[in-house]
Write a protein that holds these residues in place. Structure first.
Motif, PDB file in Angstrom:
ATOM      1  N   TYR A 174       3.420  42.144 -10.582  1.00 37.32           N
ATOM      2  CA  TYR A 174       3.835  43.024  -9.489  1.00 37.32           C
ATOM      3  C   TYR A 174       4.242  44.391 -10.031  1.00 37.32           C
ATOM      4  N   SER A 224       1.183  40.964  -3.753  1.00 37.14           N
ATOM      5  CA  SER A 224       1.954  40.274  -4.786  1.00 37.14           C
ATOM      6  C   SER A 224       3.463  40.447  -4.603  1.00 37.14           C
ATOM      7  N   SER A 225       3.877  41.089  -3.524  1.00 41.32           N
ATOM      8  CA  SER A 225       5.300  41.318  -3.270  1.00 41.32           C
ATOM      9  C   SER A 225       5.926  40.155  -2.510  1.00 41.32           C
ATOM     10  N   ASP A 226       7.159  39.845  -2.897  1.00 40.84           N
ATOM     11  CA  ASP A 226       7.923  38.833  -2.156  1.00 40.84           C
ATOM     12  C   ASP A 226       8.744  39.474  -1.044  1.00 40.84           C
ATOM     13  N   THR A 227       8.912  40.792  -1.114  1.00 41.19           N
ATOM     14  CA  THR A 227       9.809  41.500  -0.199  1.00 41.19           C
ATOM     15  C   THR A 227       9.077  42.192   0.948  1.00 41.19           C
TER      16      THR A 227
END
Length: 165
Positions: free
Chosen positions: A2, A66-69
């Protein structure tokens, strides 16, 4: 992964957005000098640099995936994408078309008479073409300025991330 993708996204934005936002203003110099070839070169470069900014968008999409946020539904992301698409359309569609017409009108304004060098065939037609060139200058400055502001707005939205996480 990321961090790498976000770093590439930011690096591409820094290196590509600036030239894409500023290059259209070189056409104004071509208009002032009544240089149709320079205007055509700037139109081609504007189109190319606008299209190359798609690299920034590609890295942005990869970063989002690819971000979790952040997601595509995040308000600042949606606004940024919308503003970017408008700026891109200005750079790849509107500005090159205006520059093409301006180059044509520059040539029409400088059509030489066969009898006397550097005199227009028809003074009224040359004056009309000159007025059109001046109109194109205003359009180029307005749309080029708008694209510049839109690219800056996208940068601010990306840095500040307003309107929720």
């Amino acid at each position: 992964m990321y961090r790498f993708v976000v770093t590439m996204h930011v690096l591409a934005a820094v290196l590509l957005t600036g030239p894409a936002a500023v290059i259209p203003f070189l056409a104004v110099r071509g208009l002032a000098q009544r240089d149709a070839e320079q205007i055509r070169r700037v139109a081609k470069r504007t189109l190319q640099l606008g299209a190359v900014t798609l690299v920034i968008a590609a890295f942005g999409v990869l970063a989002l995936n690819s971000s979790d946020t952040y997601r595509f539904g995040t308000p600042w992301v949606t606004i940024s994408i919308t503003v970017y698409v408008i700026a891109l359309l200005i750079d790849v569609a509107a500005l090159p078309a205006i520059m093409s017409r301006a180059a044509r009108h520059v040539e029409e304004a400088h059509t030489a008479s066969p009898e006397v060098a550097d005199t227009p065939d028809d003074p009224a037609a040359a004056a009309l073409a000159g007025a059109r060139v001046d109109q194109h200058r205003g359009r180029l400055l307005a749309l080029g300025g708008l694209a510049l502001v839109l690219y800056a707005l996208v940068a601010v939205l990306m840095a500040a991330k307003p309107f929720g996480e």
